[in-house]
Design a protein around this motif. Structure first.
Motif, short mmCIF file in Angstrom:
data_model
loop_
_atom_site.label_atom_id
_atom_site.label_comp_id
_atom_site.label_asym_id
_atom_site.label_seq_id
_atom_site.Cartn_x
_atom_site.Cartn_y
_atom_site.Cartn_z
N ASN A 73 0.83 -1.21 0.00
CA ASN A 73 0.00 0.00 0.00
C ASN A 73 0.86 1.25 0.00
OD1 ASN A 73 -2.97 -0.04 -0.05
ND2 ASN A 73 -2.74 -1.57 1.56
N VAL A 74 1.99 1.19 0.73
CA VAL A 74 2.89 2.34 0.79
C VAL A 74 3.55 2.59 -0.57
CG1 VAL A 74 4.97 3.31 1.86
CG2 VAL A 74 3.30 2.09 3.27
N ILE A 75 4.14 1.53 -1.17
CA ILE A 75 4.89 1.78 -2.41
C ILE A 75 3.95 2.07 -3.59
CG2 ILE A 75 7.03 0.58 -1.72
CD1 ILE A 75 6.26 -1.62 -3.76
N ILE A 76 2.73 1.54 -3.54
CA ILE A 76 1.78 1.89 -4.61
C ILE A 76 1.26 3.31 -4.37
CG2 ILE A 76 -0.42 1.30 -5.71
CD1 ILE A 76 0.19 -1.66 -4.97
N GLY A 77 1.03 3.64 -3.09
CA GLY A 77 0.58 4.99 -2.73
C GLY A 77 1.59 6.05 -3.12
N LEU A 78 2.89 5.74 -2.95
CA LEU A 78 3.95 6.68 -3.34
C LEU A 78 4.14 6.70 -4.86
CD1 LEU A 78 6.71 5.96 -0.64
CD2 LEU A 78 5.29 8.00 -0.79
N GLY A 79 3.51 5.77 -5.54
CA GLY A 79 3.61 5.71 -7.00
C GLY A 79 4.89 5.07 -7.51
N TRP A 91 11.18 8.85 -5.60
CA TRP A 91 11.67 8.24 -4.36
C TRP A 91 12.79 7.25 -4.62
CZ3 TRP A 91 9.50 11.37 -1.15
CH2 TRP A 91 8.20 11.84 -1.41
N LEU A 92 13.22 7.13 -5.87
CA LEU A 92 14.24 6.14 -6.24
C LEU A 92 15.60 6.80 -6.45
CD1 LEU A 92 12.20 4.05 -8.86
CD2 LEU A 92 12.43 3.65 -6.41
N LEU A 95 -7.21 -4.85 -2.66
CA LEU A 95 -7.26 -4.76 -1.20
C LEU A 95 -6.61 -3.42 -0.88
CD1 LEU A 95 -7.97 -7.02 1.12
CD2 LEU A 95 -5.56 -6.67 1.62
N GLY A 96 -7.42 -2.42 -0.61
CA GLY A 96 -6.89 -1.06 -0.52
C GLY A 96 -6.40 -0.66 -1.90
N LEU A 97 -5.13 -0.33 -2.02
CA LEU A 97 -4.56 0.04 -3.32
C LEU A 97 -3.96 -1.14 -4.06
CD1 LEU A 97 -2.61 3.25 -2.13
CD2 LEU A 97 -4.81 3.22 -3.34
N ILE A 98 -3.87 -2.28 -3.36
CA ILE A 98 -3.11 -3.43 -3.88
C ILE A 98 -3.97 -4.31 -4.78
CG2 ILE A 98 -1.64 -5.37 -3.27
CD1 ILE A 98 -1.73 -4.35 -0.40
N PRO A 99 -3.51 -4.59 -6.00
CA PRO A 99 -4.20 -5.61 -6.78
C PRO A 99 -4.03 -6.96 -6.07
CG PRO A 99 -2.41 -4.58 -8.05
CD PRO A 99 -2.31 -4.09 -6.66
N ILE A 100 -5.08 -7.73 -6.01
CA ILE A 100 -5.07 -9.01 -5.29
C ILE A 100 -3.96 -9.92 -5.80
CG2 ILE A 100 -6.74 -10.29 -6.77
CD1 ILE A 100 -7.03 -10.20 -2.97
#
Lengths: 144, 114
Positions: free
Chosen positions: A86-92, B65-66, A106-111
């Protein structure tokens, strides 16, 4: 190719490895149990309890304890994946092509991302166990 | 460009190493065995990643961030550390559970210590 199809290939490979490794660990354990019985018989001790080391328990109990260990490890890794992802997808940092996804999130995460949690649990502890048993067998063979 | 993601990964990895050292779970239990397990796991997931990237399923989004170091197109240096962390977390958890199980067995054994 969809993300599910990609995962099917690699989770499938992980599952095949898991099954083959478990079968060969079982074979190694039966072989070392047999050689322990044989060497106990040669020494004249007939009691199987005496022949087995104190830490060897009934195979059924060992198997279910192992299964529980695998299941809990998967739950822990999946829970940590849920947070981390969720964090790394949220940060893009990571992004997905919508066409390749099933659309279940699940939240931002593809299952589909949880396939990584499943595969790592099938591969890493199993290889660890396989190497441990191979080492123990090698030691037995060379000590005889 | 920043080292935020790499820093986060290294920080988490340091935590794993401390747990490993404190409870002798993985490298501090059997270094060679652990190195083989981690290497095979990382290679397996690198292949998975590369196939996924070349199929266009996932890709690197924001590079803010990379560090900007890429080992292949859309495959940042950070991914290797992520995969090491994934394997390390899994093995520390699995072997940690084994340690807890052993502890429970000695605790509940009728002839054992209290």
């Amino acid at each position: 190719m969809t993300y599910h199809e990609l995962n099917l290939i690699f989770v499938g490979a992980a599952l095949v490895f898991f099954i083959v490794a478990m079968l060969s660990i079982g074979m190694m354990m039966r072989r070392s149990a047999r050689s322990r019985r044989l060497s106990a018989a040669a020494r004249g001790t007939t009691s199987t309890q005496e022949a087995a080391p104190a830490n060897v328990r009934a195979p059924g109990r060992t198997r279910s304890a192992l299964l529980v260990k695998y299941v809990i490890t998967f739950l822990v890794v999946a829970a940590l994946t849920a947070i981390f992802d969720n964090v790394i997808i949220g940060l893009g940092i990571v992004a997905y092509h919508a066409d390749a996804l099933s659309g279940v999130y699940l939240g931002l995460i593809p299952i589909e991302d949880f396939a990584y949690s499943l595969a790592v649990v099938l591969v890493a502890p199993t290889l660890w166990g396989l190497l441990g048993h191979a080492r123990a067998r090698h030691r037995e063979d060379t000590s005889q | 460009m920043s080292a935020l993601y790499l820093g986060g990964l290294l920080f988490s990895l340091a935590g794993m190493i401390i747990l490993d050292w404190r409870y002798k779970l993985f490298f501090f239990a059997h270094a060679i065995r652990a190195a083989i397990v981690l290497a095979v796991t990382v290679v397996f997931f690198v292949v998975w990643d590369v196939v996924g990237i070349s199929a266009g399923i996932f890709f690197t989004g924001s590079r803010q961030w990379l560090t900007g170091v890429f080992l292949a197109p859309d495959f940042p240096l950070e991914e290797v550390f992520f995969l090491i962390l994934l394997g390390y977390v899994t093995m520390n958890t699995f072997n940690g559970l084994g340690r807890i199980h052993e502890w429970m067995l000695t605790r509940t054994r009728p002839d054992g210590h209290p």
